[in-house]
Structures are given as C-alpha cells and as structure tokens.
Write a protein that holds these residues in place. Structure first.
Motif, mmCIF file in Angstrom:
data_model
loop_
_atom_site.group_PDB
_atom_site.id
_atom_site.type_symbol
_atom_site.label_atom_id
_atom_site.label_comp_id
_atom_site.label_asym_id
_atom_site.label_seq_id
_atom_site.Cartn_x
_atom_site.Cartn_y
_atom_site.Cartn_z
ATOM 1 N N GLY A 1 -26.851 37.277 27.424
ATOM 2 C CA GLY A 1 -26.882 38.686 27.014
ATOM 3 C C GLY A 1 -27.885 38.924 25.903
ATOM 4 N N HIS A 2 -27.854 40.133 25.372
ATOM 5 C CA HIS A 2 -28.768 40.499 24.277
ATOM 6 C C HIS A 2 -28.012 41.370 23.288
ATOM 7 N N PHE A 3 -28.410 41.291 22.016
ATOM 8 C CA PHE A 3 -27.722 42.164 21.067
ATOM 9 C C PHE A 3 -28.634 43.232 20.462
ATOM 10 N N TYR B 1 -22.094 50.159 25.790
ATOM 11 C CA TYR B 1 -22.078 49.739 27.203
ATOM 12 C C TYR B 1 -23.173 48.697 27.455
ATOM 13 N N ASP B 2 -24.312 48.888 26.823
ATOM 14 C CA ASP B 2 -25.481 48.020 27.022
ATOM 15 C C ASP B 2 -25.914 47.450 25.674
ATOM 16 N N MET B 3 -25.327 46.261 25.258
ATOM 17 C CA MET B 3 -24.230 45.610 25.916
ATOM 18 C C MET B 3 -23.271 44.968 24.910
ATOM 19 N N LYS B 4 -22.877 45.772 23.922
ATOM 20 C CA LYS B 4 -21.994 45.213 22.894
ATOM 21 C C LYS B 4 -20.590 44.974 23.431
ATOM 22 N N ASP C 1 -34.652 40.846 22.009
ATOM 23 C CA ASP C 1 -35.729 41.756 22.444
ATOM 24 C C ASP C 1 -35.696 42.010 23.944
ATOM 25 N N GLU C 2 -34.483 41.961 24.514
ATOM 26 C CA GLU C 2 -34.354 42.183 25.959
ATOM 27 C C GLU C 2 -34.801 43.589 26.340
ATOM 28 N N GLU C 3 -34.475 44.546 25.493
ATOM 29 C CA GLU C 3 -34.784 45.945 25.829
ATOM 30 C C GLU C 3 -36.283 46.242 25.789
ATOM 31 N N ILE C 4 -37.053 45.340 25.199
ATOM 32 C CA ILE C 4 -38.498 45.553 25.158
ATOM 33 C C ILE C 4 -39.240 44.410 25.862
ATOM 34 N N LEU D 1 -23.792 39.202 31.158
ATOM 35 C CA LEU D 1 -22.811 40.194 30.723
ATOM 36 C C LEU D 1 -23.411 41.578 30.538
ATOM 37 N N GLU D 2 -24.481 41.855 31.258
ATOM 38 C CA GLU D 2 -25.013 43.217 31.310
ATOM 39 C C GLU D 2 -23.968 44.099 31.978
ATOM 40 N N PRO D 3 -24.047 45.420 31.757
ATOM 41 C CA PRO D 3 -23.060 46.315 32.357
ATOM 42 C C PRO D 3 -22.975 46.161 33.877
HETATM 43 ZN ZN LIG Z 1 -28.904 45.403 28.635
#
Ligand SMILES: [Zn+2]
Length: 385
Positions: free
Chosen positions: A89-91, A118-121, A152-155, A177-179
């Motif tokens: 996952g990513h935080f 939701y994405d993704m805490k 840095d998953e979102e970027i 564990l992504e949504p």
């Molecule tokens: Zn995500």
C-alpha cells in the motif's frame, strides 16, 4: 498454498467486530495526519507513527530514506514457514495540507469520511487489525508477512517502485490494500498499464497581421498531432489515448511558436506497449517547417489477469464464503503498485482494501459495515496462503 487456517474466518470476523471502535480510532488518527505526496515532513511524521503501530505488533521496521520524497516503510513479521506474503500500500494522499479544515474526518450515515480515508488509510488500518487478529486468534500459524508502504504512489511511485519490486521478488503473493472497486466491493484482478507522453511542437513566431505568411504555427501543427495520436485508441484491445492537457501560443495576434500536449495512455496487455511506444516515436510533423519532440513512455505495466491472480481470487472467495460474504472480481483502468508486482510474475490480488467511493473526490468515504468484514477477509487470506 495450504489451507491450515480454514476454520478461522468466523473468529477473525468476531475479533474485528469487537474491535470496531479501535479500528475507527486508528483510522481517525491516520486521516488526521495529512500526508500529501509532495510533503516530506508530513509523510515522515505519519511514517514514524505507522512504524510504532507496526512495531507494537512485533514487526521489524526498516525505513527506506529519501531526500525529497517521504521515507518509504517496510515492516517484516516472522511466520511459521515459507516465503512471505506481501501486504502492499501507500500512505501518501492526493489531498494538500489543510484539506481537513473543510473536509474533516467524520462518521455519518454508516460511513467514515475524510481526505485519504478510502485511498487508502482504511487499507492501512485493515493491515494493522488483520495482523492483530492473526496474532490474537489462535490458529495454525501463518507465513511471514512483509508490509510495504510507499509515499509517492499517487504521483507514479518513482521512489517506491524499486523497493516494491525488490521486496516482491522474494514473496509468495502480493495482497494490495487499495480500495475495492465500487460500492459492490469487487476485488481487482486486472489493471491497465499506464503511461504518459508529452508532444512538444516548435514552429516560428510572426505577427498575425503584418507577417502572417512568415509564421509557422505550432498550434496548428499540434492540432494535427493530437488528431493523429487519437487514432491510436483501440477500445477492443483496451488501448486508450487521452490528450488531456494542452499548452500553446502567447497572444491571439501572434502565430504561435510553441505548443505542447500531455497525453495519458492505458493498455490492457503488456504486449501492446512496444507497438504503442513505437507509434509515438514515429510521429512526424505535418508542416515540415515545424519540429516535433516526443518524450515519455509507459510507467506502470498492466496487471494482467494471470493464473496466479485468479487462484488468489478464488482463495479469497472461499474465505469470504465462510463468513457469509459473496465476492466478485473486476478489472480497472487505474494503476497501482500491484501493477509492478504482477509484472514480475508474483501472484497479485488488488482491491482488498476498503469498500466505499469517491477516491480523490470530496465525497471520499468508506462503508463502515464492510470495514470489519474486509479486515477479517484479509486475515483469513493471509492465514490460508
Ligand atoms: Zn491508492
């Protein structure tokens, strides 16, 4: 794969339901520590907090230090035997600092809301409580577990990718564990590959009134290029090409010297990558007095629906059934770090995180009813691998 813990799902579910208040407390803490992808101090603060939480559960924490990005986090838990299961996952989130002021963490209508919930805490909270359930609830033991959370998953996972790949190589399977997909909570067994191209056109500026014929319009040339790349879309093969952002020109009375377009591409099959990249590379200016420069390429390979992934999905379905849950699968056009693990041949199952909606949107929220169930499902899946 063995099925040592096949009697456990109900016990995990009971544990998670009994700990629902704790789960929500943890989720609230994570959401209230804002963590935009581009803010190292904020990410590192949350990373420290997460490290402590995982350490309390007996995990061995390693930080992957970064100069500008947040430090990526790896946690290793011992197990009875075999190669580890990777929880991925990513935080980071897409939300800038201060979002909480107008979008606070709140519980309403059977949902939890807030930036990144939701994405993704929620997915990270699920990892923590699935591990707790496994530790607390007696069972026949489980494989070692490695948790990997990047920042840095979102970027595009620039710093996360090498660590994700190096870690996944030694793992039995990757559980992402992504949504889950949609309010039905489908697991994701296929994701498209994602890429970006930039097309830069250079022409020659001139006065649109005085010297019109001396100009070479980069804007007009760019229009040709945009129409050309649009032809690369092939929906029957799952290939899409989206010229999403254009820039060009300076004033209406100037023939534009420069223009550019940023293009998003998606592919369903890895085999299509080379052909698409070649087609971009072969673009030529229609107006020979302009130049066209192409940069970019594929940055996430597709996660294809491999046999290993299908097996994992069936295992998840079996575990869910023992809790009275029906579970289905879906494919998505969006990418995740699961694309990287899958491309390495590691069986990967994605969308194991929260059920909800509104990723990257103001109504981002998770369904509370599903929260303990999906956590118990994760524990069962780890236990049955
Ligand atoms: Zn995500």
């Amino acid at each position: 794969m063995t099925n040592q813990n096949s009697g456990q799902p109900a016990a995990y579910l009971q544990f998670c339901q009994e700990h629902m208040a704790d789960m929500l407390e943890t989720l609230k803490s994570l959401v209230e520590m804002e963590s935009p992808s581009d803010n190292k101090p904020a990410l590192d603060q949350l990373g420290e907090y997460l490290a402590q939480e995982f350490e309390h559960l007996g995990g061995k924490v390693t930080f992957d230090p970064q100069e500008e990005a947040g430090d990526n986090l790896k946690v290793e838990f011992p197990g009875t035997a075999g190669k580890p299961v990777l929880l991925l996952g990513h935080f980071d989130t897409v939300w800038p600092l201060g979002t909480l002021n107008h979008m606070p963490f709140r519980i309403e209508n059977g949902r939890a809301y807030g930036p990144g919930v939701y994405d993704m805490k929620a997915g990270i909270t699920m990892m923590l409580f699935a591990l707790r359930a496994l530790r607390t609830t007696s069972g026949a033991g489980h494989r070692p577990v490695t948790v990997l959370l990047d920042t840095d998953e979102e970027i595009g996972s620039t710093t996360g990718r090498p660590l994700v790949e190096a870690t996944a190589r030694g793992c039995e399977a990757a559980l992402v564990l992504e949504p889950a997909q949609g309010l039905q909570g489908y697991l994701k067994t296929a994701r498209k590959g994602v890429g970006d191209f930039t097309i830069r056109v250079r022409g020659r500026a001139s006065h649109a009134g005085v010297d019109f014929e001396k100009g070479q319009s980069a804007v007009i040339e760019l229009a040709h290029q945009i129409l050309e790349v649009t032809k690369f879309t092939d929906l029957s093969r799952g290939i899409t090409v989206n010229p999403g952002v254009v820039h060009g020109g300076t004033r209406t009375n100037v023939v534009a010297a420069e223009a550019s377009v940023e293009v998003d591409i998606r592919i369903a099959r890895a085999a299509d990558a080379r052909e698409l990249e070649a087609r971009f590379a072969a673009l030529k200016p229609v107006n020979a007095n302009c130049t066209v420069e192409i940069t970019g390429g594929l940055n996430r390979p597709p996660m294809e629906r491999t046999d290993g992934t299908v097996k994992l999905f069936h295992l998840a379905q079996e575990q869910a059934k023992k809790m009275g849950l029906a579970l289905d699968e879906a494919s998505t056009g969006g990418g995740s770090d699961g694309n990287f693990t899958s491309a390495l041949g590691v069986p990967t199952l994605d969308g194991l995180g929260a059920v909800g909606e509104g990723a990257h949107a103001a109504h981002e929220s998770i369904l509370l009813e599903e929260f303990p169930r999906r956590t118990a499902l994760l524990a069962s899946l780890i236990g049955s691998l």
